[in-house]
Design a protein around this motif. Structure first.
Motif, mmCIF file in Angstrom:
data_model
loop_
_atom_site.group_PDB
_atom_site.id
_atom_site.type_symbol
_atom_site.label_atom_id
_atom_site.label_comp_id
_atom_site.label_asym_id
_atom_site.label_seq_id
_atom_site.Cartn_x
_atom_site.Cartn_y
_atom_site.Cartn_z
ATOM 1 N N SER A 29 49.063 23.597 23.070
ATOM 2 C CA SER A 29 48.795 22.248 23.605
ATOM 3 C C SER A 29 49.426 22.064 24.993
ATOM 4 O O SER A 29 48.866 21.343 25.832
ATOM 5 C CB SER A 29 49.296 21.175 22.649
ATOM 6 N N ARG A 30 50.538 22.729 25.239
ATOM 7 C CA ARG A 30 51.160 22.657 26.578
ATOM 8 C C ARG A 30 50.343 23.429 27.613
ATOM 9 O O ARG A 30 50.503 23.234 28.807
ATOM 10 C CB ARG A 30 52.567 23.239 26.547
ATOM 11 N N LEU A 90 50.947 25.955 17.857
ATOM 12 C CA LEU A 90 50.121 24.821 18.290
ATOM 13 C C LEU A 90 50.769 24.073 19.453
ATOM 14 O O LEU A 90 50.080 23.635 20.376
ATOM 15 C CB LEU A 90 49.866 23.875 17.105
ATOM 16 N N GLU A 91 52.089 23.919 19.411
ATOM 17 C CA GLU A 91 52.792 23.254 20.506
ATOM 18 C C GLU A 91 52.634 24.015 21.817
ATOM 19 O O GLU A 91 52.355 23.424 22.866
ATOM 20 C CB GLU A 91 54.278 23.116 20.163
ATOM 21 N N ASN A 92 52.790 25.341 21.762
ATOM 22 C CA ASN A 92 52.620 26.153 22.962
ATOM 23 C C ASN A 92 51.201 26.089 23.494
ATOM 24 O O ASN A 92 50.982 26.029 24.708
ATOM 25 C CB ASN A 92 53.026 27.603 22.694
ATOM 26 N N CYS A 152 50.593 33.565 23.526
ATOM 27 C CA CYS A 152 49.959 32.280 23.835
ATOM 28 C C CYS A 152 49.709 32.216 25.336
ATOM 29 O O CYS A 152 50.639 32.392 26.129
ATOM 30 C CB CYS A 152 50.868 31.117 23.436
ATOM 31 N N ASN A 197 47.793 29.927 28.583
ATOM 32 C CA ASN A 197 47.274 28.621 28.956
ATOM 33 C C ASN A 197 45.824 28.732 29.428
ATOM 34 O O ASN A 197 45.244 29.815 29.425
ATOM 35 C CB ASN A 197 48.172 27.941 30.003
ATOM 36 N N ASP A 249 53.314 25.396 13.715
ATOM 37 C CA ASP A 249 53.572 24.244 14.593
ATOM 38 C C ASP A 249 54.028 24.694 15.977
ATOM 39 O O ASP A 249 53.661 24.095 16.985
ATOM 40 C CB ASP A 249 54.619 23.308 13.977
ATOM 41 N N GLN A 250 54.818 25.752 16.030
ATOM 42 C CA GLN A 250 55.291 26.274 17.309
ATOM 43 C C GLN A 250 54.119 26.843 18.120
ATOM 44 O O GLN A 250 54.032 26.638 19.323
ATOM 45 C CB GLN A 250 56.352 27.341 17.068
ATOM 46 N N GLU A 290 43.084 22.762 13.079
ATOM 47 C CA GLU A 290 44.013 22.315 14.117
ATOM 48 C C GLU A 290 43.918 23.169 15.379
ATOM 49 O O GLU A 290 44.437 22.795 16.423
ATOM 50 C CB GLU A 290 45.448 22.342 13.578
#
Length: 174
Positions: free
Chosen positions: A171-172, A167-169, A146, A148, A164-165, A90
């Motif tokens: 993906s943003r 991965l969410e960060n 994290c 960008n 999940d947290q 992932e």
């Protein structure tokens, strides 16, 4: 140098133990509030586990990057990196940079057990002179940052953090 590493290792282990005692609630461990990390991903050059010098910026490229400072003897680090390794596919669209102050000989078995070191987006770096630890003012491990695709800080955590947290960060941060 070995004496300094032992003192640091003892301090990290003591910190992990204190953190576990402090944050245990109903059998769950939650991430502590962030430490105020530098807003931009630093560009240190560190050796990887094969002895090759690597620039953190070159490894991060222009992708969102998960930067984790860990210690292979820390129970929390073992759990966090183990959770990441179970869901490693992932993370394929991101770069993962794992950094430690430990000598290679002390953590190579742990890295091998994770089974992720041969992934092109996974990098293990050795902070032998503690430059990164000093720069980030690492107080406890795992410390998770994290970034960008522009190498700007999106989120930071200390301790076990939900995958999940993370991965969410990431993906943003595209």
């Amino acid at each position: 140098m070995k004496k300094v590493n032992l003192i640091i290792l003892f301090t990290l282990l003591l910190g992990c133990t204190a953190y576990m005692a402090y944050s245990s609630q109903n059998g769950e461990i939650e991430a502590l509030p962030a430490l105020s990390a530098p807003k931009d991903l630093p560009d240190f050059t560190l050796n990887d586990i094969n002895g090759k010098a690597n620039s953190i910026h070159q490894l991060a490229q222009d992708k969102p990057t998960l930067f984790i400072y860990f210690n292979s003897t820390c129970h929390l680090c073992q759990d966090e990196l183990g959770s990441i390794s179970k869901r490693i596919d992932e993370f394929k669209d991101y770069n993962l940079i794992f950094t430690t102050v430990q000598p290679k000989e002390e953590m190579i078995g742990f890295v091998e057990e994770l089974g992720i070191k041969d992934k092109s987006f996974v990098h293990f770096l050795l902070d032998a002179d503690m430059n990164v630890a000093s720069f980030y003012q690492i107080r406890s491990v795992p410390s998770i940052f994290c970034y960008n695709s522009k190498k700007e800080l999106v989120a930071e955590y200390v301790g076990i953090t939900e995958i999940d947290q993370l991965l969410e960060n990431l993906s943003r941060g595209k």
